[in-house]
Write an enzyme that holds these catalytic residues in place. Sequence first.
Site, PDB file in Angstrom:
ATOM      1  N   ASN A   1       6.276  -8.284   2.184  1.00 44.29           N
ATOM      2  CA  ASN A   1       4.820  -8.068   2.139  1.00 44.29           C
ATOM      3  C   ASN A   1       4.159  -9.005   1.122  1.00 44.29           C
ATOM      4  OD1 ASN A   1       2.371  -6.780   2.924  1.00 44.29           O
ATOM      5  ND2 ASN A   1       2.453  -5.469   1.105  1.00 44.29           N
TER       6      ASN A   1
ATOM      7  N   SER B   1      -0.890  -3.355  10.858  1.00 48.79           N
ATOM      8  CA  SER B   1      -0.642  -4.315   9.787  1.00 48.79           C
ATOM      9  C   SER B   1       0.575  -5.179  10.104  1.00 48.79           C
ATOM     10  CB  SER B   1      -0.361  -3.567   8.487  1.00 48.79           C
ATOM     11  OG  SER B   1      -1.407  -2.685   8.224  1.00 48.79           O
TER      12      SER B   1
ATOM     13  N   ASP C   1      -9.055  -9.402   9.851  1.00 52.99           N
ATOM     14  CA  ASP C   1      -8.532  -8.061   9.540  1.00 52.99           C
ATOM     15  C   ASP C   1      -9.501  -6.916   9.835  1.00 52.99           C
ATOM     16  OD1 ASP C   1      -6.314  -6.528   8.543  1.00 52.99           O
ATOM     17  OD2 ASP C   1      -7.429  -6.182   6.692  1.00 52.99           O
TER      18      ASP C   1
ATOM     19  N   GLY D   1      -4.279  -3.550  -0.949  1.00 55.55           N
ATOM     20  CA  GLY D   1      -5.195  -2.495  -0.522  1.00 55.55           C
ATOM     21  C   GLY D   1      -5.287  -1.328  -1.486  1.00 55.55           C
TER      22      GLY D   1
ATOM     23  N   HIS E   1     -10.123  -1.883  12.232  1.00 58.98           N
ATOM     24  CA  HIS E   1      -9.059  -2.752  11.731  1.00 58.98           C
ATOM     25  C   HIS E   1      -8.820  -3.832  12.788  1.00 58.98           C
ATOM     26  CE1 HIS E   1      -4.656  -2.935  10.066  1.00 58.98           C
ATOM     27  NE2 HIS E   1      -5.441  -3.789   9.458  1.00 58.98           N
TER      28      HIS E   1
ATOM     29  N   PHE F   1       2.168 -16.856  19.904  1.00 56.82           N
ATOM     30  CA  PHE F   1       1.392 -17.801  19.084  1.00 56.82           C
ATOM     31  C   PHE F   1       0.350 -18.547  19.928  1.00 56.82           C
ATOM     32  CE2 PHE F   1       5.569 -17.175  17.040  1.00 56.82           C
ATOM     33  CZ  PHE F   1       5.098 -16.474  15.926  1.00 56.82           C
TER      34      PHE F   1
ATOM     35  N   ARG G   1       1.929 -12.144  -0.075  1.00 61.65           N
ATOM     36  CA  ARG G   1       0.627 -12.470   0.529  1.00 61.65           C
ATOM     37  C   ARG G   1       0.033 -13.757  -0.019  1.00 61.65           C
ATOM     38  NH1 ARG G   1      -1.744  -8.293   4.035  1.00 61.65           N
ATOM     39  NH2 ARG G   1      -0.255  -6.593   3.944  1.00 61.65           N
TER      40      ARG G   1
ATOM     41  N   LYS H   1      -9.397  -2.064   2.336  1.00 63.34           N
ATOM     42  CA  LYS H   1      -9.066  -0.893   3.148  1.00 63.34           C
ATOM     43  C   LYS H   1      -9.900   0.325   2.740  1.00 63.34           C
ATOM     44  CE  LYS H   1      -5.918  -3.313   5.149  1.00 63.34           C
ATOM     45  NZ  LYS H   1      -6.141  -3.823   6.502  1.00 63.34           N
TER      46      LYS H   1
ATOM     47  N   ARG I   1       0.849  -1.196   0.000  1.00 57.27           N
ATOM     48  CA  ARG I   1       0.000   0.000   0.000  1.00 57.27           C
ATOM     49  C   ARG I   1       0.881   1.241   0.000  1.00 57.27           C
ATOM     50  NH1 ARG I   1      -1.696   0.865   4.390  1.00 57.27           N
ATOM     51  NH2 ARG I   1      -1.094  -0.935   5.646  1.00 57.27           N
TER      52      ARG I   1
ATOM     53  N   CYS J   1       1.204  -7.480  12.291  1.00 53.59           N
ATOM     54  CA  CYS J   1       1.607  -7.710  13.691  1.00 53.59           C
ATOM     55  C   CYS J   1       1.061  -9.044  14.194  1.00 53.59           C
ATOM     56  CB  CYS J   1       1.066  -6.615  14.597  1.00 53.59           C
ATOM     57  SG  CYS J   1       2.080  -5.157  14.648  1.00 53.59           S
ATOM     58  N   GLY J   2       0.585  -9.883  13.289  1.00 57.25           N
ATOM     59  CA  GLY J   2       0.138 -11.214  13.717  1.00 57.25           C
ATOM     60  C   GLY J   2      -1.365 -11.325  13.930  1.00 57.25           C
TER      61      GLY J   2
ATOM     62  N   THR K   1      -3.585 -12.331  11.727  1.00 53.22           N
ATOM     63  CA  THR K   1      -4.058 -13.583  11.129  1.00 53.22           C
ATOM     64  C   THR K   1      -3.667 -14.762  12.036  1.00 53.22           C
ATOM     65  OG1 THR K   1      -3.809 -12.558   8.978  1.00 53.22           O
ATOM     66  CG2 THR K   1      -4.077 -14.945   8.992  1.00 53.22           C
ATOM     67  N   ASN K   2      -2.445 -14.729  12.578  1.00 49.99           N
ATOM     68  CA  ASN K   2      -2.026 -15.807  13.480  1.00 49.99           C
ATOM     69  C   ASN K   2      -2.936 -15.881  14.698  1.00 49.99           C
ATOM     70  OD1 ASN K   2       0.091 -16.320  11.791  1.00 49.99           O
ATOM     71  ND2 ASN K   2       1.645 -15.342  13.071  1.00 49.99           N
TER      72      ASN K   2
ATOM     73  N   TYR L   1      -1.983  -3.891  -6.751  1.00 54.51           N
ATOM     74  CA  TYR L   1      -1.702  -4.757  -5.598  1.00 54.51           C
ATOM     75  C   TYR L   1      -2.490  -4.403  -4.343  1.00 54.51           C
ATOM     76  CZ  TYR L   1       1.049  -7.866  -2.611  1.00 54.51           C
ATOM     77  OH  TYR L   1       1.452  -8.872  -1.762  1.00 54.51           O
TER      78      TYR L   1
END
Length: 664
Positions: free
Chosen positions: A441, A322, A347, A272, A299, A568, A443, A279, A121, A324-325, A327-328, A270
């Site tokens: 970045n 963005s 997200d 966002g 967010h 985690f 994806r 976004k 982005r 910072c984990g 999705t984990n 690409y």
Amino acid sequence: MPERHVSVCENDFYDDSLKHSNSSVGLPDSQTEKPKSNILLVPKSSIRVIYGDLGFLPKKVRHFVEEHARLCKPDTIHICDGSERENDLLLYVLQRDNILKRLHKFENCWLAKTDPADVARVERLTYISTHEERDTIPHTKNGARCQLGNWMNPEDMEQELNMRFPNCMKGRTMFVIPYSMGPVGSPLSKIGVQLTDSAYVVASMRIMTRIGSKVVEALGSGPFVKCLHSVGRPLPLTVKLHNNWPCDPKMLIVAHLPEKNEICSYGSSYGGNALLGKKCLALRIGSILGHREGWLAEHMLILGIENTKTKEKRYMVAAFPSACGKTNMAMMKPTLPHIKITCVGDDIAWMRFDDKGQLRAINPENGFFGVAPGTSHKTNPHAMDTIHKNTIFTNVAETSDGGVFWEGLEDEIPEGVKIKSWLGDDDWSPDSRDKTAAHPNSRFCTPASQCPILDPAWESPEGVPIDAIIFGGRRPAGVPLVFESFNWEHGVFIGASMRSEATAAAEHKAKVLMHDPFAMRPFFGYNFGEYLAHWLSFAENPKNKLPKIFHVNWFRKNKDGKFMWPGFGDNCRVLEWVMKRIKDENVAQKTPVGSVPKPGSLDLSGLDEKELDMETLMSTPSDFWENEINAIYKYFDEQVNDDLPSSIMKQLKDLESRVTGGGA
Ligand code: OXD
Ligand code: MN
């Protein structure tokens, strides 16, 4: 790789579809209910609709398409229906044009490599255009550059757009993507229509949102957000493309025109910048709609957590900057056997207090656009199980056995398999010229429905009930593993004063500590001061059951630079404590910055407690916090200035006196 300067309209694959479209000639008149033909006449030429039928579009959508076809002058128009047949067609064309490569190791998985100048982005060229500057951003002080968004006045914006969009789709196909953010037909969902000249964008929007005929039906004559996107490379090309990836980074602009309910994006294909539902609509325009209509576009990930011993289940949202984990965390595999996590979204959360005062959230997205590096069976096994079919990977490295590779997968790569880096180094090794195999970045774009721990209620039209809001960031020093706010107002202050190390999701240099309030810094659609007032206003309605607000930090480091907390799956231990606090269990003790777990109240079973320095992990060193407070004063003063709600300034002063021992 041979250069192909063709657009999808040249594909004979479309011949079949042409038979299905109405091809009699005549001038469509957007005032009549149905055009007499599927050929749009523009001065001196005509534009064929090669897929779909203009006549099936609601009048307002048709008008939007016609107006922009006249402006952008594509050769042909494709109206997306969202069918499998359509997707096969697009994938065929993208493969033929060397934009996507099939990954034979997996089922229906694809690899795209972008122009190396189009990888993230671009925040500095992302604008909100309103008549009043202050509707969009606060006035800064001391000549500081505003970090809370970029504003442009509508006249200048019109000029910028006029320099770019006329004729920008020449030789290409203009795709019309009707899409829904949120389950189709849910009262909380919003509809957009994106016009784009990128088949890659269509294939990705199909994963990330719900698209096609069902959305057109749900839209009827209702409102929609107008989204215009062009890669900015009309044909014939005047420059050589890198990786066959059309883009024009020098002319890039991502513009939001909230007063017209419009988004215009030019020059990038690409993430966002180009997938406008994410976004642009779900956060920037979404936050404006939320402000207007009394809800919140944030967010944030959304997860369900169940204690199988007590049979109790709760839902929580968490905001992290963005990469910072999120999705984990959203797909966590808990290390405590009695804790079960389910994923609603990774997200974005749209949240609203219902008639009973319960905060409810939906995930407006339909897929995950996750950062690949760092994702592995160790860190996120559920993501790994999600991405092995129907996935588009971008800017990851490929392997000689038809698979993918990125930093973090070193232990998962079969013996003898070679790695080709994202920049094309055929036999990549850590000592190669390309520093990393995958772009930081890079994806995966993958359907949410494939996530093995997807929550059963993830598409529930009324949303899931939210009982805790968690903020967090990458804080190597000073910030405890978890702390709870003293009340809603203090919680809003904690969100407002968030800071985190920058990551590769945008153009900033990694490791620099940036203020990122609510993890929304790049995504605010309107003045941050107003945004704070909007959050504070929910406390004014006595019916609202305000969720408790927390701050977490998985990233604190010790003197040797090592992470102090395993992170985690072990983060479930912190979430279990949050669950106890939701029920007001007496497991918290006050510190000047908030309430942290009482010693012994975090379940650490199975961890090597000798290795863990819990006392330091929970500590709030005064010298650190004094510096932090000074940084927040400076930030509020320079960046938010007169728009800072007085109660937020009071919260900062109260924090200062607690830290410096002055009481409060
Ligand atoms: C994202 C981001 O792509 O936050 O989700 O940058
Ligand atoms: Mn994000």
